[in-house]
Design a protein around this motif. Structure first.
Motif, PDB file in Angstrom:
ATOM      1  N   VAL A  54      -8.734  -6.670  28.063  1.00 21.69           N
ATOM      2  CA  VAL A  54      -7.430  -7.688  27.738  1.00 21.69           C
ATOM      3  C   VAL A  54      -6.266  -6.852  28.330  1.00 21.69           C
ATOM      4  O   VAL A  54      -5.939  -5.762  27.884  1.00 21.69           O
ATOM      5  CB  VAL A  54      -7.301  -8.083  26.383  1.00 21.69           C
ATOM      6  CG1 VAL A  54      -6.109  -8.779  26.270  1.00 21.69           C
ATOM      7  CG2 VAL A  54      -8.450  -9.021  25.846  1.00 21.69           C
ATOM      8  N   THR A  55      -5.449  -7.503  29.170  1.00 24.22           N
ATOM      9  CA  THR A  55      -4.362  -6.833  29.521  1.00 24.22           C
ATOM     10  C   THR A  55      -3.118  -7.226  29.138  1.00 24.22           C
ATOM     11  O   THR A  55      -2.872  -8.503  28.571  1.00 24.22           O
ATOM     12  CB  THR A  55      -4.041  -7.044  31.267  1.00 24.22           C
ATOM     13  OG1 THR A  55      -2.940  -6.375  31.718  1.00 24.22           O
ATOM     14  CG2 THR A  55      -3.998  -8.441  31.633  1.00 24.22           C
ATOM     15  N   SER A  56      -1.939  -6.448  28.901  1.00 27.18           N
ATOM     16  CA  SER A  56      -0.844  -6.789  28.450  1.00 27.18           C
ATOM     17  C   SER A  56       0.326  -6.386  29.458  1.00 27.18           C
ATOM     18  O   SER A  56       1.585  -6.625  29.182  1.00 27.18           O
ATOM     19  CB  SER A  56      -0.537  -5.927  27.158  1.00 27.18           C
ATOM     20  OG  SER A  56      -0.274  -4.518  27.369  1.00 27.18           O
ATOM     21  N   LEU A  57       0.139  -5.965  30.665  1.00 32.28           N
ATOM     22  CA  LEU A  57       0.844  -5.786  31.660  1.00 32.28           C
ATOM     23  C   LEU A  57       1.655  -6.958  32.419  1.00 32.28           C
ATOM     24  O   LEU A  57       2.753  -6.727  33.057  1.00 32.28           O
ATOM     25  CB  LEU A  57       0.137  -4.880  32.938  1.00 32.28           C
ATOM     26  CG  LEU A  57      -0.311  -3.540  32.438  1.00 32.28           C
ATOM     27  CD1 LEU A  57      -1.423  -2.697  33.315  1.00 32.28           C
ATOM     28  CD2 LEU A  57       0.828  -2.609  31.644  1.00 32.28           C
ATOM     29  N   ASP A  58       0.821  -8.011  32.464  1.00 35.19           N
ATOM     30  CA  ASP A  58       1.530  -9.213  33.114  1.00 35.19           C
ATOM     31  C   ASP A  58       1.336 -10.339  32.235  1.00 35.19           C
ATOM     32  O   ASP A  58       0.543 -11.297  32.391  1.00 35.19           O
ATOM     33  CB  ASP A  58       0.463  -9.511  34.473  1.00 35.19           C
ATOM     34  CG  ASP A  58       1.124 -10.585  35.303  1.00 35.19           C
ATOM     35  OD1 ASP A  58       2.344 -10.855  35.112  1.00 35.19           O
ATOM     36  OD2 ASP A  58       0.310 -11.250  35.896  1.00 35.19           O
ATOM     37  N   TRP A 114      -7.874 -12.588  30.489  1.00 31.29           N
ATOM     38  CA  TRP A 114      -7.269 -12.647  29.254  1.00 31.29           C
ATOM     39  C   TRP A 114      -6.040 -11.785  29.157  1.00 31.29           C
ATOM     40  O   TRP A 114      -6.324 -10.455  29.548  1.00 31.29           O
ATOM     41  CB  TRP A 114      -8.425 -12.428  27.963  1.00 31.29           C
ATOM     42  CG  TRP A 114      -9.208 -13.611  27.736  1.00 31.29           C
ATOM     43  CD1 TRP A 114     -10.428 -13.455  28.358  1.00 31.29           C
ATOM     44  CD2 TRP A 114      -9.087 -14.943  27.374  1.00 31.29           C
ATOM     45  NE1 TRP A 114     -11.056 -14.839  27.993  1.00 31.29           N
ATOM     46  CE2 TRP A 114     -10.507 -15.561  27.414  1.00 31.29           C
ATOM     47  CE3 TRP A 114      -7.668 -15.559  26.952  1.00 31.29           C
ATOM     48  CZ2 TRP A 114     -10.302 -16.859  27.097  1.00 31.29           C
ATOM     49  CZ3 TRP A 114      -8.010 -16.756  26.304  1.00 31.29           C
ATOM     50  CH2 TRP A 114      -9.140 -17.554  26.476  1.00 31.29           C
ATOM     51  N   ILE A 115      -4.943 -12.292  28.792  1.00 28.37           N
ATOM     52  CA  ILE A 115      -3.532 -11.618  28.792  1.00 28.37           C
ATOM     53  C   ILE A 115      -3.197 -11.889  27.237  1.00 28.37           C
ATOM     54  O   ILE A 115      -3.185 -12.827  26.546  1.00 28.37           O
ATOM     55  CB  ILE A 115      -2.740 -12.463  29.717  1.00 28.37           C
ATOM     56  CG1 ILE A 115      -3.145 -12.210  31.182  1.00 28.37           C
ATOM     57  CG2 ILE A 115      -1.246 -11.673  29.510  1.00 28.37           C
ATOM     58  CD1 ILE A 115      -2.123 -12.957  32.043  1.00 28.37           C
ATOM     59  N   SER A 116      -2.878 -10.380  26.744  1.00 28.56           N
ATOM     60  CA  SER A 116      -2.211 -10.471  25.351  1.00 28.56           C
ATOM     61  C   SER A 116      -0.883 -10.979  25.464  1.00 28.56           C
ATOM     62  O   SER A 116      -0.132 -10.995  26.366  1.00 28.56           O
ATOM     63  CB  SER A 116      -2.196  -8.911  24.955  1.00 28.56           C
ATOM     64  OG  SER A 116      -1.514  -8.881  23.771  1.00 28.56           O
TER      65      SER A 116
END
Length: 305
Positions: free
Chosen positions: A32-36, A246-248
């Protein structure tokens, strides 16, 4: 927080096999990424008498087109109103199990209910989600309050009346801005929704989880309504899907997460003016809630449909 007990269970919550997802359904939190993450839009910059305010409309349009989700800050809903609402719903989930169990139901026709959602997996097996959700209709509030335990009824009634008033105004404002972004009359989507649309409030409670990699707070889903307004607590866990990833969604103090939901995508937007095109996402946007190994506080989300 002491150990939590679901309203429909006879023992404290623990990560038993009926909560553990098959491997291919697990959250894979490391991916899961939170950068974008989804856009954050400051509504204080919007003034209908100021031509530069069109930049806010443009940001909302772009967020709807690219994500189907965005966060809003400086939206005009008083922080104390949000805090009072969150405190009231916290009081409900902190009640002993025996004082909440009369609200527990799997009957979707019930106006007021507590539910532990389940996900059906291969073979017909059902896996429980690591959460408890409190759902009720938007109005009339007195039809709801008399079903609540007496010790929290007054607190919940006072908090919800103020919260519903503020959120009602916010929703009208958002639908107006989205309509303008579509190149429509600013009251177009409000007319589609109608004077008294069907609205529900849903509060989701996610207790601290000993192993968040094995389960979910809420399964992957889309919202069938027109617009969802989410007030988060201070612990992250909400995720949205964009282009298969999936994005946080970070927790921002006194912000709301907005989801352009399924119903809007089905409406006929034929009266669009000019060649602006549709801002609606090309495909339905999904979201889910990961469980969290929080020892500081549980996670609450208050969703307005």
């Amino acid at each position: 927080m002491k150990s939590f007990q679901l309203a429909n269970e006879s023992s404290p919550l623990s990560l038993t096999p009926n909560f553990i997802l098959p491997e291919h359904k697990r959250p894979n939190l490391s991916e899961v990424t939170s950068l974008d993450s989804i856009p954050i839009i400051d509504l204080s910059y919007y003034d209908e008498n100021n031509p530069s305010s069109l930049e806010v409309v443009h940001k909302i349009s772009k967020a709807c087109e690219e994500f189907g989700f965005f966060q809003i800050v400086n939206h005009g809903v008083p922080k104390q109103v949000c805090n009072n609402m969150m405190n009231a719903i916290t009081s409900l989930f902190e009640l002993p199990q025996e004082e909440r169990e009369h609200l527990s139901s799997t009957d979707y026709t019930k106006n007021v209910r507590l539910v532990n959602f389940q996900l059906q997996v291969e073979g017909g097996e059902r896996v429980k989600m690591w959460s408890e959700c409190f759902s009720h209709s938007w109005y009339p509030i007195d039809d709801i309050i008399h079903l609540l335990p007496e010790k929290i009824g007054t607190q919940y009634r006072e908090a919800f009346i103020e919260y519903a008033k503020e959120i009602g105004s916010l929703v009208k404002r958002l639908l107006s801005l989205i309509s303008i972004g579509l190149g429509l009359e600013e009251d177009f989507l409000m007319k589609k929704v109608g004077e008294q649309p069907r609205q529900r409030a849903q509060a989701n409670f996610y207790p601290p989880c000993p192993d968040p990699e094995l389960t979910l707070g809420l399964q992957e889903h889309t919202d069938f309504n027109a617009l969802t307004v989410v007030l988060q607590s201070e612990v992250s866990g909400l995720q949205v899907n964009k282009d298969g990833k999936w994005i946080s969604v970070p927790c921002i103090p006194n912000a709301f997460v907005i989801n352009l939901a399924d119903q809007i995508e089905t409406w006929d937007m034929a009266p669009r003016r000019g060649e602006l095109g549709s801002i609606l996402p090309a495909h339905t946007q999904a979201w889910k809630a990961a469980s969290r190994r929080s020892v500081r506080e549980p996670i609450y989300r208050l969703c307005i449909f």
